[in-house]
Write an enzyme that holds these catalytic residues in place. Structure first.
Site, short mmCIF file in Angstrom:
data_model
loop_
_atom_site.label_atom_id
_atom_site.label_comp_id
_atom_site.label_asym_id
_atom_site.label_seq_id
_atom_site.Cartn_x
_atom_site.Cartn_y
_atom_site.Cartn_z
N HIS A 371 -15.99 -49.48 23.31
CA HIS A 371 -14.53 -49.33 23.15
C HIS A 371 -13.85 -50.49 22.52
O HIS A 371 -12.65 -50.51 22.10
CB HIS A 371 -13.72 -49.27 24.53
CG HIS A 371 -14.08 -47.89 25.32
ND1 HIS A 371 -13.25 -46.87 25.01
CD2 HIS A 371 -15.08 -47.60 26.25
CE1 HIS A 371 -13.66 -45.76 25.88
NE2 HIS A 371 -14.63 -46.25 26.42
N LYS A 563 1.90 -50.90 23.77
CA LYS A 563 0.45 -51.13 23.94
C LYS A 563 0.37 -52.35 24.50
O LYS A 563 1.46 -53.18 24.79
CB LYS A 563 -0.30 -51.33 22.53
CG LYS A 563 0.42 -52.01 21.67
CD LYS A 563 -0.33 -51.89 20.18
CE LYS A 563 0.20 -50.64 19.49
NZ LYS A 563 -0.83 -49.55 19.28
N ARG A 564 -0.79 -52.75 25.11
CA ARG A 564 -0.69 -54.08 25.81
C ARG A 564 -0.48 -55.33 24.39
O ARG A 564 -0.85 -55.04 23.36
CB ARG A 564 -2.40 -54.24 26.20
CG ARG A 564 -2.79 -53.56 27.59
CD ARG A 564 -1.64 -54.14 28.65
NE ARG A 564 -2.02 -55.48 28.99
CZ ARG A 564 -2.91 -55.79 30.16
NH1 ARG A 564 -3.28 -54.72 30.88
NH2 ARG A 564 -3.31 -57.04 30.43
N LYS A 569 -3.14 -56.67 18.18
CA LYS A 569 -2.15 -55.66 17.66
C LYS A 569 -0.98 -56.06 17.07
O LYS A 569 -0.23 -55.36 16.66
CB LYS A 569 -1.94 -55.15 19.29
CG LYS A 569 -3.23 -54.47 19.71
CD LYS A 569 -2.89 -53.93 21.42
CE LYS A 569 -4.12 -53.61 21.96
NZ LYS A 569 -4.47 -52.11 21.87
N THR A 671 -4.72 -44.56 21.16
CA THR A 671 -4.27 -43.39 21.77
C THR A 671 -3.03 -43.34 21.55
O THR A 671 -2.40 -42.11 21.58
CB THR A 671 -5.08 -43.10 22.97
OG1 THR A 671 -4.53 -44.08 24.00
CG2 THR A 671 -6.30 -42.79 22.95
N LYS A 675 -0.11 -39.97 20.63
CA LYS A 675 0.86 -39.37 21.64
C LYS A 675 2.28 -39.58 20.72
O LYS A 675 2.98 -38.66 20.81
CB LYS A 675 1.12 -40.25 22.67
CG LYS A 675 -0.26 -40.47 23.69
CD LYS A 675 -0.29 -41.24 24.57
CE LYS A 675 -1.56 -41.53 25.32
NZ LYS A 675 -1.86 -42.57 26.20
C1 NTF Z 1 -9.62 -49.79 24.05
N1 NTF Z 1 -10.67 -50.86 24.56
C2 NTF Z 1 -9.49 -49.97 22.55
O1 NTF Z 1 -8.98 -51.27 22.18
C3 NTF Z 1 -8.36 -48.89 21.98
O2 NTF Z 1 -8.58 -48.90 20.69
C4 NTF Z 1 -8.97 -47.62 22.46
O3 NTF Z 1 -8.10 -46.69 22.04
C5 NTF Z 1 -9.38 -47.40 23.97
O4 NTF Z 1 -10.04 -48.45 24.37
C6 NTF Z 1 -10.02 -46.17 24.32
O5 NTF Z 1 -11.16 -45.84 23.62
C7 NTF Z 1 -10.45 -51.43 26.00
O6 NTF Z 1 -9.51 -51.28 26.50
C8 NTF Z 1 -11.76 -52.40 26.15
F1 NTF Z 1 -11.63 -52.42 27.25
F2 NTF Z 1 -12.79 -51.84 25.71
F3 NTF Z 1 -11.55 -53.51 25.54
#
Ligand code: NTF
Length: 831
Positions: A371, A563-564, A569, A671, A675
């Site tokens: 991810h 988002k976080r 980001k 994601t 949405k």
């Molecule tokens: C996150 N990864 C990614 O940063 C996002 O871009 C993605 O949409 C989501 O996963 C779901 O696939 C994480 O949260 C982590 F933990 F892998 F860093």
């Protein structure tokens, strides 16, 4: 009102649905019989719980039918291993998926209650940080909807992600206690408790034939208690289970200590054992590297594997040969990678299987989803820590690695020690480390990224040699989101319009939305669509007023970044743009712009200093701008406190503009981007992650793309990027950054907001904010000019909704089934 459905429907887990009258009676029955209260004095909490209990009668029917059918058919199943599930609330989701939301709304109204007030009684189940955890929640919804036999496994954290408050603009974390008073959706299953071991040492012994045998003498035994959350598929198709493990002190172990007179010690160890499932680590995209985190990972993997094996043996006896046929395990990132050596240990040490047979099983069971490419998120455990916590597993990892280097790496690259060093599961630094990504790739039969470009980068930048060794192992599955929660439930007005124009099949077949494209030029539909957006914006304005006391104009553009909080980001790029607009207004009091409200929602990891400084800066700039009469309401800035699934459900339907502005190559997929576009927001975005695929679907007229591409980012960094050049050459950038250093936004305290400037200049601007700034400003101007033409905007917004069919998590799950899991759907039959 008539019964919604009275006849049993074939191949659906939940048969007969209640009528309004039946629901009403059931709610009152539970108010009396389960809650011990009465209509005249019941609190909203009690009403909510009674309604949940009434709904659960149907959920449990479906659960029973699903489990019986899976058992009788001895189905192959996927086991989704994830340290995080960001579920949000389940009340309206379950009502919608069962198909009784409207009936319940009427039933409650007839009882004098407003369904929305009851919804607000529920705490978010926030057992995740962000995208990765929310993806897991969407996936289990889709697996149940599509009738795939699937179990989600994870941890039953006592405290989910912290609650966020602001104090003078700074983030304060407060504990989340989502189930302090119990959670009506979960069922404790003491009959399925597991015991797991940690610490201790390994003894080498020999049997009578002289065969070596390793015996692990654990230092501590911990009990795992499973809590099951039913996962209701849309229209009650299947009801699967999310099984979450809670840690407890093992009775067995504590009796020992207790009997030898160590009462206090026993109590202390109780507390330590219970600490394991106490709290979710709040880091997103960073490796915590802490002992407790490794124990959490091992705890839930070991409990889950034992649970899987128990179920397998019940159906297949002691014959292991069918195990890979029956069991697929999906590793959600490397967090559960320790399941690989754990299964090896169970097979080799406990089941006395030879290494090759055991390894063959492992390699046909595990699949791994990556991810992120961010180096700080790639998990590594120090060998020292591993040896302390899981001494036998470390030995097994060494053996996996030894064979991998000899039998694979050295065969393809004979004598090439650089290759061995690079590919070794053990990183040889002054503090040797176990690389969990390498372990996951070596131990899995399939590895996927989460968007096309990300999967390419996983191959080219992260594991190129692994691709040379196993070209067929690597694949892509682009993420998706469940349209049940992220359109039907959260945006009922738009859902109704869709039902009326294209029929009501879209929640289970999102490609149907394409039919809506035919209405993009239809003035009546444009008006209806824009009126819905307007109402959603007015609703959000009320929420904003309540939470922040800021008044916003629902006729302004609602520009949303949720988002976080993370440098990559680039919330600070958004902030720089806001400052540019503010400055233009101050320099030109008549500056002509469409009024815009910038809405942020984001939590920062508690230890992530710069992220917290960015929150503070946005809050301080917001305070100044929102109170500056000269702005004349052209600009408003709102940082919503405590962003979470429930708040997302209110912000997304009201968004006009979706900010997806990560540095190209950094956001694996995203994601939230899906949405927002699904709900008719226009994306301002970089060519990163799934934005690329969204752009392909909606076309260039319906998305505002800007910034460097992945290749341009790489080229710029290769040639040497100097952020100072942008500062000296761009008067706007210079003025804004210098402004942040004054006390303009923090009266009497100059320098309070200088962290951003410092990171962009002295810090070298690692995420190329300044390089993308002017291109971003232009992309925003484009969006603004689009908005001035309301009919043109309506068309674009409609087309965004219409062309997002690809991004349902149902499609993602079908891709996993085809490319990875090879599962059959299983129609559920009733008792
Ligand atoms: C996150 N990864 C990614 O940063 C996002 O871009 C993605 O949409 C989501 O996963 C779901 O696939 C994480 O949260 C982590 F933990 F892998 F860093």
């Amino acid at each position: 009102m008539k019964k919604s459905t009275s006849k049993a429907k074939a191949s659906v887990a939940i048969a007969a649905l209640p009528s309004t009258e039946e629901l009403k009676n059931s709610i009152i029955k539970h108010l009396h019989g389960s809650l011990g209260t009465d209509v005249n004095k019941a609190s909203p909490q009690a009403w909510w719980r009674a309604t949940c209990a009434a709904v659960n009668e149907y959920v449990y029917d479906g659960l029973r039918n699903t489990q019986r059918t899976h058992y009788l058919q001895n189905t192959r199943a996927v086991h989704y291993f994830s340290l995080e599930y960001l579920m949000g609330r389940l009340f309206s989701n379950n009502l919608h998926n069962i198909g009784v939301y409207d009936a319940a709304k009427v039933a409650l109204a007839e009882l004098g209650l407003n369904i929305a007030d009851l919804e607000d009684q529920e705490e978010d189940m926030a057992l995740g940080n962000g995208g990765l955890g929310r993806l897991a929640a969407c996936f289990i919804d889709s697996m149940a909807t599509l009738n795939f036999p699937a179990i989600g496994y994870g941890i039953h954290y006592e405290h989910g992600l912290f609650k966020q408050e602001f104090s003078d603009g700074r983030q304060i974390e407060r504990p989340d206690s989502w189930r302090e008073y119990g959670n009506p959706w979960e069922i404790c299953r003491p009959e399925s408790i597991q015991e797991i071991s940690v610490y201790g040492y390994v003894e080498t012994t020999y049997d009578l034939q002289g065969k070596m045998k390793k015996v692990w003498h654990p230092g501590r035994i911990i009990k795992g208690v499973p809590w099951d959350i039913p996962v209701v598929g849309y229209q009650g198709s299947s009801v699967n289970v999310l099984r979450l493990w809670e840690s407890r002190a093992s009775d067995f172990f504590n009796w020992d200590v207790f009997n030898s007179g160590g009462y206090i010690d026993a109590a202390r160890q109780n507390i330590e054992a219970e600490t394991i499932s106490k709290v979710l680590y709040p880091n997103d995209e960073t490796d915590a590297g802490k002992e407790l985190r490794l124990i959490q990972q091992y705890f839930f993997c070991s409990c889950s594997l034992k649970d899987i094996i128990r179920r397998y043996k019940r159906a297949n006896g002691d014959d292991w040969s069918k195990f890979p046929q029956q069991v697929a395990i999906q590793l959600n990132d490397t967090h559960p990678a320790v399941a690989i050596p754990e299964l090896m240990r169970i097979l080799v040490d406990r089941a006395d299987m030879g290494w090759d047979d055991a390894w063959n099983i492992c390699q046909h069971v595990f699949a791994y989803t990556n991810h992120t490419l961010l180096p700080e998120a790639l998990e590594k455990w120090s060998v020292r820590l591993f040896e302390k916590v899981l001494p036998r597993h470390l030995e097994i990892i060494y053996e996996i690695n030894r064979r991998f280097l000899v039998e694979q790496v050295d065969v393809l690259w004979p004598g090439d020690n650089d290759k061995k060093r690079k590919l070794s599961i053990i990183e040889e630094s002054h503090e040797p480390m176990v690389r969990m990504g390498h372990l996951s790739v070596v131990g899995s039969f399939r590895v996927n990224g989460v968007a096309q470009i990300h999967s390419e980068l996983v191959k080219s930048d992260l594991f190129p040699e692994m691709v040379a060794l196993w070209p067929d192992k690597f694949t892509n599955v682009t993420n998706g989101v469940t349209p049940r929660r992220w359109l039907k439930a959260c945006n009922p007005r738009l859902a109704k319009l869709l039902d009326e124009t294209i029929g009501d099949e879209w929640p289970r077949d999102l490609k149907q939305l394409e039919k809506f494209a035919a209405f993009a030029d239809d003035p009546a539909i444009q008006d209806a669509f824009m009126a819905i957006k307007q109402q959603n914006k007015a609703d959000l304005a009320t929420v904003v007023k309540k939470l922040t006391n800021i008044s916003i104009d629902p006729h302004a553009i609602f520009d949303v970044q949720i988002k976080r909080l993370h440098e990559y980001k680039r919330q600070h790029l958004n902030l720089l743009h806001i400052l540019a607009l503010y400055r233009r207004i101050l320099q030109n009091p008549d500056y002509d712009m469409v009024p815009r409200v910038f809405l942020f929602g984001a939590k920062a990891a508690p230890g992530y200093k710069l992220a917290k400084e960015i929150i503070y800066a946005i809050n301080k700039v917001a305070e100044k701008i929102n109170n500056d009469k000269r702005v004349k309401n052209r600009l408003k800035v709102v940082f919503m406190p405590n962003y979470r699934v429930t708040l997302a459900e209110k912000m997304i339907p009201a968004a006009d503009v979706s900010e997806q502005i990560s540095t190209a190559g950094k956001e694996a997929s995203g994601t939230g981007n899906m949405k927002l576009a699904l709900n008719g927001a226009i994306t301002v975005g970089t060519l990163d992650g799934a934005n690329i695929e969204i752009a392909e679907e909606v076309g260039p007229d319906n998305i505002s793309i800007f910034g460097l591409t992945v290749d341009e980012v790489k080229a710029l960094q290769a040639k040497g990027y100097h952020s100072w050049d942008y500062y000296y050459q761009d008067t706007e950038i210079k003025a804004i950054l210098d402004w942040l250093e004054t006390d303009y936004f923090t009266p009497g305290k100059p320098g309070e907001l200088s962290a951003i400037k410092r990171s962009l200049l002295e810090g070298g601007d690692p995420y190329l904010v300044l390089a993308d700034f002017q291109s971003y400003v232009k992309a925003q101007e484009k969006v603004e000019s689009w908005y001035r033409d309301q009919s043109g905007w309506a068309k674009k917004a409609i087309l965004n909704t219409a062309l997002m069919g690809k991004f349902t998590s149902d499609r993602s799950i079908e891709d996993y089934v085809e490319r990875v899991w090879k599962l059959d759907a299983c129609k559920i039959s009733q008792d």
